[in-house]
Write an enzyme that holds these catalytic residues in place. Structure first.
Site, mmCIF file in Angstrom:
data_model
loop_
_atom_site.group_PDB
_atom_site.id
_atom_site.type_symbol
_atom_site.label_atom_id
_atom_site.label_comp_id
_atom_site.label_asym_id
_atom_site.label_seq_id
_atom_site.Cartn_x
_atom_site.Cartn_y
_atom_site.Cartn_z
ATOM 1 C CG ASP A 15 41.147 49.569 30.595
ATOM 2 O OD1 ASP A 15 40.344 50.164 31.349
ATOM 3 O OD2 ASP A 15 41.393 48.357 30.714
ATOM 4 C CB SER A 16 42.581 50.975 34.738
ATOM 5 O OG SER A 16 41.688 49.906 34.500
ATOM 6 C CB CYS A 78 38.806 52.650 31.623
ATOM 7 S SG CYS A 78 38.822 52.322 33.397
ATOM 8 C CD GLU A 164 44.120 42.274 35.148
ATOM 9 O OE1 GLU A 164 45.342 42.094 35.253
ATOM 10 O OE2 GLU A 164 43.606 43.155 34.448
ATOM 11 C CB CYS A 197 33.648 46.095 34.175
ATOM 12 S SG CYS A 197 35.385 45.798 34.551
ATOM 13 C CG HIS A 199 38.929 43.254 33.168
ATOM 14 N ND1 HIS A 199 39.235 44.583 33.100
ATOM 15 C CD2 HIS A 199 40.074 42.616 33.494
ATOM 16 C CE1 HIS A 199 40.521 44.745 33.380
ATOM 17 N NE2 HIS A 199 41.058 43.561 33.625
#
Ligand code: DGL
Length: 286
Positions: A15-16, A78, A164, A197, A199
């Site tokens: 993943d990024s 991702c 984040e 996504c 996240h």
């Protein structure tokens, strides 16, 4: 893709950043006999606001690292890298590669009862929430259309930084979600909302709450769970007796990050919902 045995396999998860840990979290109990190598390209996150050429270059470098590390199967955990670079990655490595978009679209398809005939006009089967780059690529719309589903896509760029920050159960995040979903629902009334996504699965309860407040009964679909299930199927290792909750069998994992290992350990443990004892630093260049 031919089915291979998962037992004892080394599976690379890329993943990024940290978000793909939601996919690793879903994989651990499903395929407990594997060893996982997770790479988060945290130094170059976010991918979601970058160009296709840059995303492809970063993702290919990361995939090549995982292959060189001995991974026999790669999961591109991702959405942005899957949407913009899956074919580049598949050309760059010799091992099978699975992305998150087709499993997500298939999960929406499975969740939906056939729509009543004659309602195609203006019907939204799937509302995809994703990064700007994923939305611009229309990869989800294409995957949904191929399954006969009508999809609309909506970019939610503020959600990645909020997650984040660890602001999962936070009034600011709830307000942002209400605003985004309020705008997205103006496109029509969706039957499902696909979290496109890595996240976003962390925000599932908040998304559900915001949808209900806005009067939507849409079902929320988590592409992390759908991807883990697709990997399990691809590896011919569907949930066995050792795959129940809390029984991780011999699953082991190691983590690499291209930026601060301390931050990865702290935030990553939160995403993975278990302690990450060690993180190795990796320099993939700029
Ligand atoms: N991992 C990305 C995704 O799933 C979100 C974070 C980023 O923009 O790099 O789209």
């Amino acid at each position: 893709m031919s089915a291979i045995r998962a037992s004892g396999k080394t599976i690379g998860v890329f993943d990024s950043g940290f978000g793909g840990l939601t996919v690793l979290r879903a994989l651990l109990p499903r395929i407990p006999a594997a060893h996982y190598v997770y790479l988060g390209d945290t130094a170059r996150l976010p991918y979601g606001a970058k160009s296709q050429a840059t995303i492809a270059r970063y993702a290919v470098e990361s995939a090549r690292f995982l292959e060189a590390r001995g991974c026999e199967f790669l999961v591109i955990a991702c959405n942005t890298a899957t949407a913009l670079a899956l074919e580049d990655i598949r050309h760059a490595v010799q091992v099978p590669v699975l992305g998150v978009i087709e499993p997500g679209a298939s999960a929406a398809h499975r969740a939906l009862a056939p729509a009543p005939a004659g309602e195609a006009q203006g019907r939204i089967d799937v509302l995809v929430l994703a990064t700007e780059a994923t939305v611009q690529s229309h990869a989800y719309r294409t995957a949904c259309n191929a399954l006969g589903l009508h999809a609309s896509e909506f970019a939610c760029p503020l959600l990645v930084p909020l997650v984040e920050e660890g602001w999962i159960d936070h009034e600011v995040t709830r307000s942002v979600l209400r605003i985004y979903l309020g705008e997205a629902l103006r496109l029509g009334s969706p039957r499902t909302v696909l979290l496109g996504c890595t996240h976003y699965p962390l925000l599932t309860p908040a998304v559900q709450e915001a949808l209900r407040e806005l009067g939507s009964q849409a079902l929320v679909i988590d592409s992390a769970e759908a991807t883990a299930s697709a990997v399990s199927t691809a590896l011919a290792d569907a949930n066995g007796p050792s795959g129940g909750p809390g029984t991780l069998g011999s699953a082991t994992f190691e983590c690499f990050a291209t930026d601060s290992v301390e931050k990865f350990q702290r935030l990553g443990s939160f995403f993975l919902e278990r302690p990450i004892r060690e993180v190795h630093h990796l320099d993939l260049g700029g």
